[in-house]
Structures are given as C-alpha cells and as structure tokens.
Scaffold this active site. Structure first.
Site, PDB file in Angstrom:
ATOM      1  N   SER A  41     -51.257 -15.042   2.142  1.00  0.00           N
ATOM      2  CA  SER A  41     -49.955 -13.677   3.028  1.00  0.00           C
ATOM      3  C   SER A  41     -50.680 -12.884   4.230  1.00  0.00           C
ATOM      4  O   SER A  41     -50.290 -12.322   4.897  1.00  0.00           O
ATOM      5  CB  SER A  41     -49.667 -12.916   1.564  1.00  0.00           C
ATOM      6  N   CYS A 129     -42.550  -1.795 -18.020  1.00  0.00           N
ATOM      7  CA  CYS A 129     -41.538  -1.146 -17.775  1.00  0.00           C
ATOM      8  C   CYS A 129     -40.614  -0.824 -18.830  1.00  0.00           C
ATOM      9  O   CYS A 129     -39.940   0.142 -18.863  1.00  0.00           O
ATOM     10  CB  CYS A 129     -40.471  -2.377 -16.756  1.00  0.00           C
ATOM     11  N   LYS A 213     -46.417  -4.280 -26.426  1.00  0.00           N
ATOM     12  CA  LYS A 213     -46.037  -4.088 -25.974  1.00  0.00           C
ATOM     13  C   LYS A 213     -45.680  -2.383 -25.785  1.00  0.00           C
ATOM     14  O   LYS A 213     -45.657  -1.712 -25.861  1.00  0.00           O
ATOM     15  CB  LYS A 213     -46.049  -4.101 -24.296  1.00  0.00           C
ATOM     16  N   HIS A 242     -33.227  -2.963 -16.081  1.00  0.00           N
ATOM     17  CA  HIS A 242     -33.842  -3.223 -17.073  1.00  0.00           C
ATOM     18  C   HIS A 242     -32.603  -1.795 -18.277  1.00  0.00           C
ATOM     19  O   HIS A 242     -31.897  -1.126 -17.848  1.00  0.00           O
ATOM     20  CB  HIS A 242     -34.542  -2.881 -17.551  1.00  0.00           C
TER      21      HIS A 242
HETATM   22  N1  LIG Z   1     -41.664  -6.402 -11.273  1.00  0.00           N
HETATM   23  C1  LIG Z   1     -41.386  -5.846 -12.813  1.00  0.00           C
HETATM   24  O1  LIG Z   1     -40.523  -5.338 -13.169  1.00  0.00           O
HETATM   25  C2  LIG Z   1     -43.077  -5.019 -13.227  1.00  0.00           C
HETATM   26  C3  LIG Z   1     -42.675  -4.257 -13.544  1.00  0.00           C
HETATM   27  C4  LIG Z   1     -43.986  -3.587 -14.372  1.00  0.00           C
HETATM   28  C5  LIG Z   1     -45.277  -4.302 -13.930  1.00  0.00           C
HETATM   29  N2  LIG Z   1     -45.494  -5.302 -13.072  1.00  0.00           N
HETATM   30  C6  LIG Z   1     -46.286  -6.048 -12.812  1.00  0.00           C
HETATM   31  O2  LIG Z   1     -46.477  -6.058 -11.486  1.00  0.00           O
HETATM   32  C7  LIG Z   1     -46.979  -7.014 -10.703  1.00  0.00           C
HETATM   33  C8  LIG Z   1     -46.675  -7.578  -9.694  1.00  0.00           C
HETATM   34  O3  LIG Z   1     -45.261  -8.200 -10.073  1.00  0.00           O
HETATM   35  P1  LIG Z   1     -44.246  -8.731  -8.525  1.00  0.00           P
HETATM   36  O4  LIG Z   1     -43.185  -8.459  -9.626  1.00  0.00           O
HETATM   37  O5  LIG Z   1     -43.893  -7.715  -7.668  1.00  0.00           O
HETATM   38  O6  LIG Z   1     -44.717  -9.667  -8.774  1.00  0.00           O
HETATM   39  P2  LIG Z   1     -44.260 -10.780  -7.191  1.00  0.00           P
HETATM   40  O7  LIG Z   1     -43.206 -10.897  -6.839  1.00  0.00           O
HETATM   41  O8  LIG Z   1     -44.862 -12.479  -8.292  1.00  0.00           O
HETATM   42  O9  LIG Z   1     -45.998 -10.258  -6.095  1.00  0.00           O
HETATM   43  C9  LIG Z   1     -46.936 -10.838  -6.476  1.00  0.00           C
HETATM   44  C10 LIG Z   1     -47.596 -10.364  -5.738  1.00  0.00           C
HETATM   45  O10 LIG Z   1     -49.547 -10.400  -6.079  1.00  0.00           O
HETATM   46  C11 LIG Z   1     -50.715 -10.817  -5.352  1.00  0.00           C
HETATM   47  N3  LIG Z   1     -51.388 -11.535  -5.537  1.00  0.00           N
HETATM   48  C12 LIG Z   1     -50.587 -12.482  -6.252  1.00  0.00           C
HETATM   49  N4  LIG Z   1     -52.236 -13.038  -6.526  1.00  0.00           N
HETATM   50  C13 LIG Z   1     -53.548 -12.307  -6.052  1.00  0.00           C
HETATM   51  C14 LIG Z   1     -54.998 -12.198  -5.318  1.00  0.00           C
HETATM   52  N5  LIG Z   1     -55.316 -13.584  -6.477  1.00  0.00           N
HETATM   53  N6  LIG Z   1     -54.935 -11.648  -5.469  1.00  0.00           N
HETATM   54  C15 LIG Z   1     -54.554 -10.602  -4.342  1.00  0.00           C
HETATM   55  N7  LIG Z   1     -53.184 -10.823  -4.805  1.00  0.00           N
HETATM   56  C16 LIG Z   1     -52.487 -11.033  -5.181  1.00  0.00           C
HETATM   57  C17 LIG Z   1     -49.070 -11.690  -4.320  1.00  0.00           C
HETATM   58  O11 LIG Z   1     -49.935 -11.904  -3.412  1.00  0.00           O
HETATM   59  P3  LIG Z   1     -49.252 -13.540  -1.975  1.00  0.00           P
HETATM   60  O12 LIG Z   1     -47.464 -12.793  -1.101  1.00  0.00           O
HETATM   61  O13 LIG Z   1     -50.004 -13.381  -1.667  1.00  0.00           O
HETATM   62  O14 LIG Z   1     -49.123 -14.538  -3.431  1.00  0.00           O
HETATM   63  C18 LIG Z   1     -48.020 -10.530  -4.456  1.00  0.00           C
HETATM   64  O15 LIG Z   1     -47.849  -9.717  -2.936  1.00  0.00           O
HETATM   65  C19 LIG Z   1     -47.351  -8.112 -11.923  1.00  0.00           C
HETATM   66  O16 LIG Z   1     -48.702  -7.286 -13.305  1.00  0.00           O
HETATM   67  C20 LIG Z   1     -46.217  -7.743 -12.806  1.00  0.00           C
HETATM   68  O17 LIG Z   1     -46.762  -7.443 -14.499  1.00  0.00           O
HETATM   69  C21 LIG Z   1     -43.877  -5.859 -12.966  1.00  0.00           C
END
Ligand SMILES: NC(=O)c1ccc[n+]([C@@H]2O[C@H](COP(=O)([O-])OP(=O)(O)OC[C@H]3O[C@@H](n4cnc5c(N)ncnc54)[C@H](OP(=O)(O)O)[C@@H]3O)[C@@H](O)[C@H]2O)c1
Length: 341
Positions: A41, A129, A213, A242
């Site tokens: 990105s 979450c 968790k 959720h």
């Molecule tokens: N969604 C939820 O409800 C939720 C709740 C609590 C916690 N989380 C946690 O938050 C995290 C992200 O969730 P999400 O739902 O936002 O996922 P997502 O929509 O798949 O987004 C993933 C993000 O991580 C970045 N990324 C991936 N690999 C990377 C790397 N090697 N270095 C730097 N950036 C990287 C991606 O960037 P690119 O655009 O470059 O791929 C994107 O910005 C996870 O750890 C998840 O467990 C999510």
C-alpha cells in the site's frame, strides 16, 4: 494543549480506517499523523482531516519521531515492530493478540482497568473485540456482586476478520442469490447464509483460540482469576457488530431490575431492553456507534443466582479502534506516557 505525533500501523485496513475516523471524531490532540502499512500500500493516499496523507511502508525508522503508535496489522507485524517502536520512544497500543497475555503488558479496557496503564513499559495491549464488549457490561455487575461463572456464545461479524472477509461475504451472498456455486477463500466454508463455529485455530482442549482468548483475557482485565468461563465463538454473515448471549452466575442472587439499574449508570453501556416493543440490541443498529448495548436481561431459569443477557457492540469501534484511542486518551490525561514500573 499538548499535541502528539501519532502513527497508525495497518492504516489501510478495516481497523486502521476506523482509527482515522475515531481520531478525527474525538478531536484527538494530534501534532502529526503517520500512516503505515506494508509495501503493497506504500504510496497510496488517504484523507485525514481533509488533508491527503501518503501511506508509507512500515520500517524500523518509521517510529523515530512518534509519541503514540496504534498497531492493527496482525500479530506478526506487532511482534516485529512493536518492540522497535517502543524502543524508539513511542507508546504502542497494540490491537493484535501478540502481547495480550504477556504478564508485564497491561491489557486494558478504560471502563474497567484504566489504572493498569500506569505500569506499561512501552506496550499496552488492546483486548480481543468479543472480550471488550463483554467486560464493559459484566464488570459493573461484578463490582456489586462477584461473578463466579460465565457462559458466553458469540455471533461475530465478518469485519472481525478484516477487509477480505467482508468482500467474501458480499461476493458469496450475490452468488447464492444468483444460484451460482461459492468458493471459500478466507473461511473454511461458505459464510453467506451460514454459521461457522470456528474462529481462529483449534486448540488441543477442543476450544478455538478465540474462545480461549475470551477466557484468559476476561480474567486478566477484571483481575478475577477465579471466574469460571466457557465460550463458543461463532462467525455469522453480519458485516459489522458482534453479538453475545451471556449467562452469568453471581455470588448472591441479583434481580434483573437491579442489573438494569446498575447498567443504566455504567460507563460506556446503554440498556435497550423492552420486550413489549421488541426493543433489544441488534448488530445492524450498533454499527457505527460507540456504546456497548445490552438487553434481554432476565433471570436465568436454570440457576437461582443466574442472569441471562444479550450484548452487542460495533467490533471495529469499541471492539478495536475506539477502545485503543480511549486507552491513548487515558494515558495522556493521566500523564502516563512515560514508562511505568
Ligand atoms: N477487525 C476487527 O474487528 C478487529 C478487532 C480487534 C483487533 N483486530 C486486529 O487488528 C488487526 C488488523 O485487522 P483488520 O481487520 O484491520 O485487517 P485488514 O482489514 O485485513 O487490514 C490489515 C492491515 O494490516 C496491514 N499489514 C499487513 N501486513 C503488514 C506488514 N507486514 N507490515 C505493515 N502492515 C501490514 C495491511 O496493509 P496493506 O494494505 O499494505 O496490506 C492493512 O493495513 C489484526 O491484528 C486483528 O486481529 C481486528
């Protein structure tokens, strides 16, 4: 007013985008914002407060002039970059599971255990979450009447898996309606018009990691090692929000009226509970909001000291970005950005 240099790691993801919205909506005192993601990105432009900001690849040098680093890029990225960010002087608030159960890392829900922030050594963990929304409701009840046992069944939205999962649900829903076959990529089976009792990997004890968790994080956040907890976590074809059916056993009997009275005063909680007019929390209505909603509060017919209830929240906001920004706000308000003991 002091202003802070903020970085978002995972800025292009679902949680990252919500971080940007929450920071803007809450007028977080920012001096600057740095948007970080993977090399995929890098170069992309994102609007923040009407200004186009370029996304940069996350590298060790990204954290040299950062006060607060909000991480939501998965556990692997957090494992690698959080210690580097902390060593560079930033306070990391990490949304992944990487550090949640590390004893020296505070695991914080501001309505429950804000005082734990004080002992951070550069990394503060944001809980799972499903756990966040449950403890926001259960902790005020637990303070009045200690909880002995929790049985929780979750109904978790696909946005909890990230952007790719939401796209999969959209595509499959259309395919099913059009009478076409679906091919699952993100989940092991079709998610459209289906339910999957599998969130995260299976453990040797028969539970999934998501379920475990909820067991471990609830005890850590509430400082209540003795609560017995069993969870079943289910992925449902809902985009955001959720939901949880929760059965609680207290030390002493508690009436549903008393629980409603306590929860009406509880921070971050909104009671929606009137069966006569079909008023109860729904994920559709909770999406985009900040509260944790609770309803269907009733005596558990199977236990004299039991209550049953239904808890719903926006998993991307209170379940992730909002809770993390609230941790950041609490940290600066209490002047705890420095390393605690
Ligand atoms: N969604 C939820 O409800 C939720 C709740 C609590 C916690 N989380 C946690 O938050 C995290 C992200 O969730 P999400 O739902 O936002 O996922 P997502 O929509 O798949 O987004 C993933 C993000 O991580 C970045 N990324 C991936 N690999 C990377 C790397 N090697 N270095 C730097 N950036 C990287 C991606 O960037 P690119 O655009 O470059 O791929 C994107 O910005 C996870 O750890 C998840 O467990 C999510």
């Amino acid at each position: 007013m002091k202003r802070y240099r903020v970085a978002i790691v995972g800025a292009t993801g679902f949680v990252g985008q919500e971080f940007i919205r929450v920071l803007e909506q809450r007028n977080f005192p920012m001096e600057s914002i740095s948007l970080l993601a993977s090399d995929r990105s890098a170069g992309k432009k994102i609007l923040v407060a009407k200004q186009e900001i370029e996304v940069k690849e996350t590298v060790p040098e990204s954290f040299q002039v950062i006060d607060i680093a909000l991480f939501s890029a998965g556990a692997e990225t957090s494992h690698h970059f959080s210690p580097i960010a902390a060593q560079s002087g930033a306070v990391v608030i990490d949304n992944s599971s990487a550090f949640r159960m590390v004893p020296s890392v505070p695991l914080v829900v501001p309505e429950v255990n804000p005082q734990d922030i004080k002992r951070h050594k550069g990394i503060i963990a944001n809980p799972n979450c499903s756990t966040i929304q449950m403890v926001v409701v259960l902790y005020p009840l637990h303070k009045v009447n200690p909880i002995k046992r929790i049985i929780v069944d979750t109904y978790q939205a696909v946005s909890g898996t990230g952007a790719a999962a939401a796209e999969e649900l959209t595509a499959q829903a259309k395919q099913v309606v059009d009478g076409q076959n679906t091919v699952p990529h993100v989940y092991p089976h079709q998610i459209a018009f289906n339910l999957l009792p599998e969130i995260d990997v299976f453990l040797d004890n028969g539970y999934t990691k998501e379920e475990w968790k909820m067991v471990e994080e609830t005890k850590k956040i509430m400082h209540a090692d003795n609560i017995a907890i069993s969870a079943t976590c289910v992925r449902v074809p809902v985009f955001i929000g959720h939901s949880e059916a929760v059965h609680i056993e207290f030390s002493q009997p508690m009436s549903s009226e008393e629980a409603r009275r306590i929860l009406a005063q509880a921070p971050g909680v909104k009671v929606l509970d009137d069966p006569v007019i079909s008023l109860y929390p729904q994920p559709w209505a909770a999406a985009g909001t900040d509260e944790v909603f609770v309803g269907r509060i009733r005596q558990d017919a199977s236990h004299p000291r039991g209550l049953a209830m239904w808890i719903v929240a926006d998993n991307l906001r209170k379940g992730a970005a909002l809770n993390a920004v609230q941790i950041a706000e609490e940290t600066i308000k209490r002047e705890w950005l420095h390393r605690g003991g």
